[in-house]
Each structure stands twice: as C-alpha cells, then as structure tokens.
Scaffold this motif. Structure first.
Motif, PDB file in Angstrom:
ATOM      1  N   UNK A 176      14.734  -5.091  10.012  1.00 16.71           N
ATOM      2  CA  UNK A 176      16.039  -5.807   9.535  1.00 16.71           C
ATOM      3  C   UNK A 176      17.224  -5.738  10.468  1.00 16.71           C
ATOM      4  N   UNK A 177      17.967  -6.920  10.237  1.00 14.11           N
ATOM      5  CA  UNK A 177      18.848  -6.944  10.981  1.00 14.11           C
ATOM      6  C   UNK A 177      20.101  -6.453  10.334  1.00 14.11           C
ATOM      7  N   UNK A 178      20.134  -5.048  10.225  1.00 13.21           N
ATOM      8  CA  UNK A 178      21.069  -4.093   9.741  1.00 13.21           C
ATOM      9  C   UNK A 178      21.487  -4.071   8.329  1.00 13.21           C
ATOM     10  N   UNK A 236      16.312  -2.263  13.327  1.00 13.77           N
ATOM     11  CA  UNK A 236      17.940  -1.959  13.589  1.00 13.77           C
ATOM     12  C   UNK A 236      18.189  -1.892  12.006  1.00 13.77           C
ATOM     13  N   UNK A 237      18.207  -0.754  11.578  1.00 12.99           N
ATOM     14  CA  UNK A 237      18.336  -0.460  10.161  1.00 12.99           C
ATOM     15  C   UNK A 237      19.597   0.372  10.050  1.00 12.99           C
ATOM     16  N   UNK A 242      23.138   5.293  13.200  1.00 12.24           N
ATOM     17  CA  UNK A 242      23.803   6.444  13.886  1.00 12.24           C
ATOM     18  C   UNK A 242      23.092   7.082  14.956  1.00 12.24           C
ATOM     19  N   UNK A 243      21.759   6.355  15.112  1.00 10.24           N
ATOM     20  CA  UNK A 243      20.787   6.881  16.266  1.00 10.24           C
ATOM     21  C   UNK A 243      20.979   5.546  17.298  1.00 10.24           C
TER      22      UNK A 243
ATOM     23  N   UNK B 141      27.682   6.408  -1.096  1.00 17.35           N
ATOM     24  CA  UNK B 141      26.485   6.768  -0.795  1.00 17.35           C
ATOM     25  C   UNK B 141      26.239   6.654   0.625  1.00 17.35           C
ATOM     26  N   UNK B 142      25.833   7.660   1.380  1.00 17.51           N
ATOM     27  CA  UNK B 142      25.620   7.699   2.791  1.00 17.51           C
ATOM     28  C   UNK B 142      24.465   7.075   3.025  1.00 17.51           C
ATOM     29  N   UNK B 143      24.608   5.836   3.869  1.00 21.11           N
ATOM     30  CA  UNK B 143      23.187   5.069   4.019  1.00 21.11           C
ATOM     31  C   UNK B 143      22.260   5.746   4.978  1.00 21.11           C
TER      32      UNK B 143
END
Lengths: 355, 200
Positions: A176-178, A236-237, A242-243, B141-143
């Motif tokens: 997915x595109x975020x 690209x989720x 954060x990674x 909610x923390x995604x």
C-alpha cells in the motif's frame, strides 16, 4: 509467452529489477505534460498486446518474488489481511473471479477444473495443486479471500455496497501507498479518502463514487494512480513507517537515479456476482528513475510533471523535501522538445534526447 | 462548561450535535464528566424522558451525580471508569428493544467507545445522538504498535505502549473508536517538535 520470473527482494538488499520488457510495458501514468487529480476511469477490456492492460489480472516477472514478500508481511502482521464477518461470500466471489480469469488468460500457468462445487486449482509457478469445495471454508487452508490473494499480485480491497455508499469491509493490503487497512476497515468511501487533499473540493470523490456504484458484472473499469517511493519497497505501510521513513533521507544526487522509484497503481474495479460487492485490486508497479529515463518521452514528461505539481500534492505524496534534487536529476533529460499524447513510450516515433 | 467549537476538518472526523428529545420506547443515556450537562439540558426540554430512561454516568471527578439522580431516571448507574462499566453498557445494548433511543454525551473517547458498542449491537451509527462536552482530549491509536493512549491533549505525544513520538491526525476510525497517531520523527529520528495543545 513464457514468463521468466525474477528472483529478487523488495526489502533489505533490494535486489528488485525490471527487465527491458518490464520497462517498456511500465504503466507510465501521465498522458500529458502536467498532472491534476481526475476520475480518469476507462473500461478494463484488454489493451495492446503484452501491455499491463491486456489481461484481467496481469502476471509479470515479479510474481513469485511479490508473493514471497506478501507472505513475509503477513507473518509479521496478520492484520494486513482482514475480512468482516459479512464479507465471506464476497471472498468466494473474488476467488472465483481470479481463478477463472487467470486460468483463461494464462492457461500455461494456471488451471481450474470444476465439477459442481468440487474444484481443483493448479498454480504452476507457485507449485500449488489444491482440491476444495467451493463455498466451504473448511476445505481451504485460509479464508477464500486470503487464499487467492496470497497467489495474486497487488492489493485487494473488497468493498460492500449499501446505503448508496461503498464500505471498506475486507482487504489484503501489503503493498500500500501508506494507508492502513486495520485503521480504515469499516469506513465508507468518503471516510477512507478523507486525508486526501484537494480532491474532495474538486468533487472528485462524489463523481468517482457515483461511477463505482454503477459498475456492472462483466464490465470492469480501471484507472492509474501514482506516488513516489525511495527504494523498491512494496510494503510502504504506515504500520512500518517508523522503520522505512528514514530511507527517504538516503537519497543523494549520486544514487537518485537508482533509488528513486515512480510507484504506479493500476486500479481496477470488478462487480462480484453473488455478494454484489465491488473488488478493487490495486496493483503496484515500481520503476527506477534511471530505467524510466531510457524512454526519451517519459524523461521529458516526468520532469515537467514533477516541476509543475502543486505543493499540496507533492507534500501528500511524500516527496516535497526531495523534489529539488529530483528536478536537478530530471532536468538533464528534458531538452524542451514536445511530447506525443498518451502514456505509451512511442520509442519508434519520439526523438532521442538532444544533448 | 461552554461547548467547544471544533474546527472544520476532514470527512472521517466525527461531528457532534446537541441532544434533543426523540419519541422512543426507552431512552439510554451514556455520559462522562461534563456530559452530564447535556443530559440535564435535554431532560429539561422534555420532562417526560426520564420516566423511561436508563442513565449510565461516569463522573471522572466531576460532581454532577446528585443533579442527575434528582432527575429520577428509571435506572441510574454511576461507574468509576469506562472499563469498569463496559460490561453493563454491553448488557444495556444486548437487552435493547426496537424503539430505544441512544444519547451519548461527554468526551470524544466516551462517545466513540459507547457508539462502537451500540454499532456492534446492530444500531447504525447514524441513528445515535451525540453531544460533546468537557475535555477535548482524544483517544489515540498508535498505527505502529496498535496500542491505545487515552486522554491525549498534546500534539505530538508519546505512545503509552511503544514509546514512539506520535503526531495527532484527524483521521478517525469508528471501529477502533480512536484517532490515528503516526511517528513524527521517522524521517529525522530525534527531531521532535515541542508538544502543544491539539487545538492551539
């Protein structure tokens, strides 16, 4: 034709690559030298031979590696595949649509043998040969949607239709595109699109919804959408942002051509017969800037589109910080010559780059 | 307490109204803290409501209990927290008959969670009245880790579960009864702007 499947990765060492054939059939999403949102829907009834439009579900050289990547994403986070309880029938509809389409469109790769509700499905590239009872979940290793979408490239959103709206009530979303299926599950068409800038004000979603609500069985539709991704990263989720977010800062003039990828989604829409749900496959194609630049028309056009894109869109698509560097790179491939209409590469008729 | 005027936002963000009496076989009120004021107001508009009312109230340190009790609702319950009351809320929806009117008032966290229980019991969210009163804190909610942080008042904030610094989005899920929090320093680790009030 027989497809040679690549052995490649979409993470860590990023060994993903496009063959010359894959570059020439890449769905370049800009039909003119500028871009603004539009509904841009057309019928999905085939297309030029060997183009990504030709078959109902395109199978290409990335098939096996993409399915391997999907399995890894699901092992880490099973919430990427969810189906609300009322969507199981739509899952069977989808399984049937994909099995029938693939076995008819790629008879050398897939076979479907049906004897009443006793079905045998053979997926030769993945080495699968399963016999099961159609509409009996206990006879498959996964629910029907998950079973078949572990064997089909692209994400799949399965939308329930009620109250003159579409509801994101099931999906297999790993490329997915975020956006997050787990978060958007159960939302209606306007709600899951809520974060998109500009398009609501332009009435895009109202028109798109009207169109989609009226899609009929046997008359699928399609459109292209696009964004930018650093490295050929399928997942690209937001879950993993954060990674992977930091990878955007690894772009430098020396590596931009190989690291920066145009990410194009072939979105198709099929009405499902028993459930009246709508399935929305979102197939992701990636191509590095340096590979795109081998097509002179695309080099000229991409420069002009990115240069003139409204700031809100560059921000939403997540490349506003890298845009100046992208333009430095792309400007070398724009000699100011006019470009032909349409998305196709037109390699025989478009002039070479003037140095 | 005066009502807060939320700025116009994206389409997934909930909007709240003002409770008004509706004809019904029974009336279920669920409120926390200053949400009691909305009940007192609507009970004043139609004094016949309370004879068929079940009021579930979570004071969270606010002293409206006596005033609500004085309305003489047919059933009245005061709970120490949402988690302590949720089984009772579920029972109220499970026992509900056709013709029940649902009124939710108070913080967004309370309204969202009670609405979610109502939806799971088969009541469409569009049939439920809501009124925001009191704190504008959000349930987030923390995604990334999926953990819920209650009563978030600042942007950014620290996820109570995984410790990431999250920015506060207006994107809202009724299914999760929460707004989405997304890592704010993913592209520049350690660069976290100073926290300020969500509506500052």
């Amino acid at each position: 034709m027989t497809i040679q499947f690549n052995d490649e990765t979409f993470r860590d060492d990023y060994s993903f690559y496009n063959s010359d054939r894959a570059i020439k059939r890449f769905p370049f999403p800009f039909h003119e030298d500028s871009y603004m949102y539009s509904v841009n829907m057309e019928q999905h009834r085939g297309g030029p031979v060997d183009s990504i439009y030709e078959k109902r579900f395109d199978v290409d050289e990335h098939y096996l590696s993409e399915m391997r990547d999907r399995a890894m994403v699901l092992a880490d986070d099973p919430l990427r595949c969810q189906s609300l309880p009322h969507m199981t029938l739509a899952g069977w509809d989808l399984l049937e649509l994909i099995m029938v389409s693939k076995s008819e469109d790629y008879p050398d790769l897939f076979e479907l043998h049906r004897d009443g509700n006793k079905w045998r499905w053979i997926n030769k590239p993945m080495g699968i040969d399963d016999t099961f009872t159609f509409l009996d979940e206990a006879t498959l290793p996964y629910g029907p949607m998950e079973y078949i979408t572990r064997q089909a490239q692209g994400d799949f959103a399965v939308l329930d239709q009620r109250d003159d709206n579409l509801w994101m009530d099931a999906g297999m979303i790993t490329t997915q595109a975020d956006w997050s299926l787990d978060f958007d599950l159960g939302m209606n068409f306007f709600e899951w699109h809520a974060p998109v800038p500009l398009a609501h004000e332009k009435g895009i979603f109202i028109r798109a919804l009207k169109f989609l609500l009226n899609i009929q069985q046997g008359a699928p539709a399609r459109r292209l959408n696009w964004t930018m991704t650093v490295n050929p990263l399928l997942d690209t989720s937001p879950e993993n942002y954060h990674k992977w977010g930091v990878q955007k800062t690894e772009i430098a003039p020396e590596n931009l051509g190989s690291k920066q990828h145009l990410r194009v989604e072939l979105q198709t829409f099929f009405r499902l017969p028993r459930s009246n749900a709508l399935v929305f496959p979102i197939r992701c194609y990636l191509c590095s800037f340096q590979d795109l630049m081998t097509v002179p028309k695309w080099g000229r056009r991409l420069h002009r589109v990115i240069r003139d894109l409204p700031e809100e869109l560059a921000t939403y698509k997540g490349f506003i910080d890298n845009r100046p560097m992208m333009l430095d790179y792309l400007s070398k491939f724009d000699d100011g010559q006019p470009t032909s209409d349409g998305i196709w590469p037109d390699l025989e008729t478009e002039p070479a780059l003037k140095k | 307490m005066s009502k807060f005027d939320f700025p116009t936002s994206i389409l997934s963000r909930p909007v709240y109204g003002t409770l008004e009496p509706r004809p019904g076989a029974a009336h279920l009120f669920i409120a926390d803290a200053h949400g009691a004021e909305a009940i007192l107001d609507v009970a004043g508009v139609d004094t016949s409501l309370m004879a068929k009312a079940h009021v579930i109230y979570l004071p969270n340190g606010e002293g409206y209990g006596d005033a609500l009790r004085a309305l003489k609702p047919a059933k009245y319950y005061e709970g120490p927290s949402y988690p302590a009351s949720v089984q009772r809320i579920r029972k109220a929806f499970a026992d509900a008959k056709m013709g029940l009117q649902v009124y939710l008032a108070g913080t967004e966290g309370l309204i969202g969670q009670a609405q979610n229980e109502a939806m799971q019991a088969g009541i469409p969210h569009t049939a439920i009245q809501t009124e925001h009163r009191g704190s504008t804190a959000r349930r987030m909610q923390c995604v990334h880790c999926k953990g819920i942080t209650e009563n978030v008042e600042t942007d950014p904030f620290v996820c109570a579960h995984c410790g990431l610094n999250l920015f506060v989005r207006d994107h809202y899920s009724r299914r999760l009864a929460a707004y989405q929090g997304v890592c704010i320093d993913a592209e520049d680790p350690g660069n976290v702007p100073a926290a300020k009030g969500i509506y500052e």
